[in-house]
Write a protein that holds these residues in place. Structure first.
Motif, PDB file in Angstrom:
ATOM      1  N   ALA A 257       0.644  -1.211   0.181  1.00  0.00           N
ATOM      2  CA  ALA A 257       0.472   0.079   0.289  1.00  0.00           C
ATOM      3  C   ALA A 257       1.348   1.220   0.103  1.00  0.00           C
ATOM      4  O   ALA A 257       0.635   1.948  -0.687  1.00  0.00           O
ATOM      5  CB  ALA A 257      -1.232   0.317   1.372  1.00  0.00           C
ATOM      6  N   LEU A 258       1.775   1.105   0.867  1.00  0.00           N
ATOM      7  CA  LEU A 258       2.767   2.318   1.205  1.00  0.00           C
ATOM      8  C   LEU A 258       4.161   2.109   0.993  1.00  0.00           C
ATOM      9  O   LEU A 258       5.048   0.851   1.154  1.00  0.00           O
ATOM     10  CB  LEU A 258       2.657   3.299   2.099  1.00  0.00           C
ATOM     11  CG  LEU A 258       1.562   3.941   2.621  1.00  0.00           C
ATOM     12  CD1 LEU A 258       1.791   4.223   4.516  1.00  0.00           C
ATOM     13  CD2 LEU A 258       0.668   4.850   1.847  1.00  0.00           C
ATOM     14  N   PRO A 259       4.921   2.427  -0.890  1.00  0.00           N
ATOM     15  CA  PRO A 259       5.820   1.267  -1.586  1.00  0.00           C
ATOM     16  C   PRO A 259       7.514   2.333  -0.267  1.00  0.00           C
ATOM     17  O   PRO A 259       6.695   3.459   0.583  1.00  0.00           O
ATOM     18  CB  PRO A 259       5.884   2.308  -2.634  1.00  0.00           C
ATOM     19  CG  PRO A 259       5.291   3.456  -2.433  1.00  0.00           C
ATOM     20  CD  PRO A 259       4.125   2.950  -1.869  1.00  0.00           C
ATOM     21  N   GLU A 260       7.892   1.797  -0.438  1.00  0.00           N
ATOM     22  CA  GLU A 260       9.627   1.944   0.145  1.00  0.00           C
ATOM     23  C   GLU A 260       9.640   3.255  -0.014  1.00  0.00           C
ATOM     24  O   GLU A 260      10.212   3.041  -1.803  1.00  0.00           O
ATOM     25  CB  GLU A 260      10.349   0.953   0.626  1.00  0.00           C
ATOM     26  CG  GLU A 260      10.418  -0.307   1.332  1.00  0.00           C
ATOM     27  CD  GLU A 260      10.292  -0.066   3.129  1.00  0.00           C
ATOM     28  OE1 GLU A 260      10.662   1.452   3.062  1.00  0.00           O
ATOM     29  OE2 GLU A 260       9.577  -1.090   3.939  1.00  0.00           O
ATOM     30  N   ARG A 261      10.715   4.698   0.177  1.00  0.00           N
ATOM     31  CA  ARG A 261      10.698   5.584  -0.424  1.00  0.00           C
ATOM     32  C   ARG A 261      12.394   5.250  -1.138  1.00  0.00           C
ATOM     33  O   ARG A 261      13.095   4.118  -0.259  1.00  0.00           O
ATOM     34  CB  ARG A 261      11.576   6.313   1.228  1.00  0.00           C
ATOM     35  CG  ARG A 261      12.205   7.855   0.506  1.00  0.00           C
ATOM     36  CD  ARG A 261      12.234   8.401   1.901  1.00  0.00           C
ATOM     37  NE  ARG A 261      11.205   8.738   2.349  1.00  0.00           N
ATOM     38  CZ  ARG A 261      10.245  10.039   2.261  1.00  0.00           C
ATOM     39  NH1 ARG A 261      10.675  10.737   0.834  1.00  0.00           N
ATOM     40  NH2 ARG A 261       9.578  10.638   2.843  1.00  0.00           N
TER      41      ARG A 261
END
Length: 413
Positions: free
Chosen positions: A394-398
């Motif tokens: 859902a929230l990709p790694e930076r």
């Protein structure tokens, strides 16, 4: 307590918090709830190892911890990621939180035989979602990106609104002559000043970090921490919302192209974890488990009404016209996890001398436990059943910051 003993106790508590939070992940239970349980077990009404009943200190710890968590949340997201979902996130934070507070407040007033204002105060406490819990769940989720980003944005914007509602209804109860007009003016001024201060300080700090190189990489996390502290302090000193100010400053900084951004994000991620563990442990110590059975039935019913009725209805109203399908609205409605934030807010009326406020604190704590366990353990399964998940995080790694190639050393003749 001697200095060495104090450090030993602090280290042991943090280590214990890490162990039980990891255990929670394995058991598919929100780990931070188990940290609350650890605090309760160690407190005066549990094993009696640590006596703690200082509501003022607990509120101070909670405010600092929430500020650190919100700054890290903004820094990890970045304004470019939140901007496309800013409208529904704002609607959920403003309209959704207020409507949830009103519906939960009406239920509390009827269920607990409270005055309307007392019910609204308790409903406002329960309307707050917990950024730490939501950020933790989203980072291990496969929720659709737009839904996840909306929840992430709301988690940062929701806390300032809930704080203002709690303070407003508390002042309405305790201050003669205070009324809805005063509350409305305070609401507009604090959110407006907090927004301007956060965006301005975030932009100024990002520009300075981009154009004024520091002598060593280790100073960049220190600079970002100073930026967050200045944003919160300036927003609060100008009679605005410090919570909104520090979150927006984090968003602005997180959207800036800086080679050192990854190092700063990693530092603040660790700092936010320390803040979460300390806050949940302190709030657990503050609770006396013996007070909970007396409010168990009311707390359970109120938690269910807030989670199953108030929040979903408020979500539908707030997100209508934002392009979400009904099943996505259902997931957004079920994702209103409560955690430490409502417990911190429940200390406000205690310190303000609101009648029955200690009872409200126990009820809020019990309702938070029920809500967090129920929603936290079923959120991902519900999203999958409704088809609102994907095969990606859902929230990709930076992405890691680019590393400059080594400069070749000229060979000697």
């Amino acid at each position: 307590m001697e200095d060495g003993t104090l450090l030993l106790v602090v280290g042991a508590l943090l280590a214990g918090g890490i162990v039980v939070s990891q255990l929670g992940d394995r058991l598919r239970v929100p780990g931070l709830v188990l940290v609350l349980g650890l605090g309760m077990a160690l407190g005066s009404d549990g094993l009696g190892l640590i006596h703690f009943d200082d509501y003022g200190l607990a509120r101070t710890v909670g405010i600092i911890a929430l500020a650190l968590i919100l700054f890290e949340g903004g820094l990890a997201a970045g304004l470019p990621e939140i901007r496309p979902v800013l409208r529904p996130a704002l609607a959920l934070a403003l309209v959704g939180t207020t409507l949830t507070a009103v519906l939960a407040g009406l239920a509390a007033s009827w269920l607990l035989d409270l005055s309307l204002l007392e019910g609204m105060l308790l409903g406002s406490i329960l309307a707050a979602t917990d950024g730490a819990a939501i950020f933790a769940i989203l980072r291990g989720s496969t929720l659709r990106r737009r839904v996840a980003r909306t929840l992430e944005g709301e988690a940062g914007l929701n806390d300032p609104v809930a704080v203002l509602l709690v303070i407003g209804f508390g002042s309405w109860i305790t201050t003669p002559g205070y009324g809805p007009a005063d509350m409305a003016v305070s609401f507009v001024v604090e959110l407006g000043v907090g927004a301007v201060a956060g965006l301005a300080i975030g932009a100024l700090g990002a520009a300075l970090l981009r154009h004024v190189p520091l002598t060593t990489p280790g100073l960049y996390p220190v600079a970002s921490m100073a930026l967050g502290a200045i944003a919160f302090g300036a927003g609060d000193a100008l009679h605005g919302s410090g919570f909104l100010s520090i979150y927006l400053a984090g968003l602005v900084l997180g959207g800036t192209q800086l080679a050192q951004l990854e190092a700063m994000a990693t530092f603040h991620d660790g700092l936010a974890w320390v803040a979460q563990l300390v806050m949940f442990l302190v709030l657990g110590l503050l609770v006396f488990p013996g007070d909970l059975p007396g409010v168990g039935v009311q707390g359970t019913v109120l938690a269910l009404l807030a989670a199953v009725v108030a929040r979903p209805l408020a979500t539908v109203v707030a997100t209508t016209g934002s392009g979400f399908a009904l099943r996505e609205q259902a997931v957004l409605g079920w994702a209103g996890l409560r955690g430490a934030v409502p417990v911190v807010l429940a200390t406000f009326p205690v310190l303000a001398g609101v009648p029955r406020s200690e009872e409200f604190f126990a009820i809020a704590f019990f309702a938070v436990l029920v809500s967090t366990v129920l929603q936290g353990t079923t959120f991902e399964a519900l999203a999958r059943r409704l088809g609102v998940t994907t095969g990606q995080a859902a929230l990709p790694e930076r992405p890691a910051a680019p590393v400059a190639p080594p400069v070749p050393v000229a060979s000697r003749a």
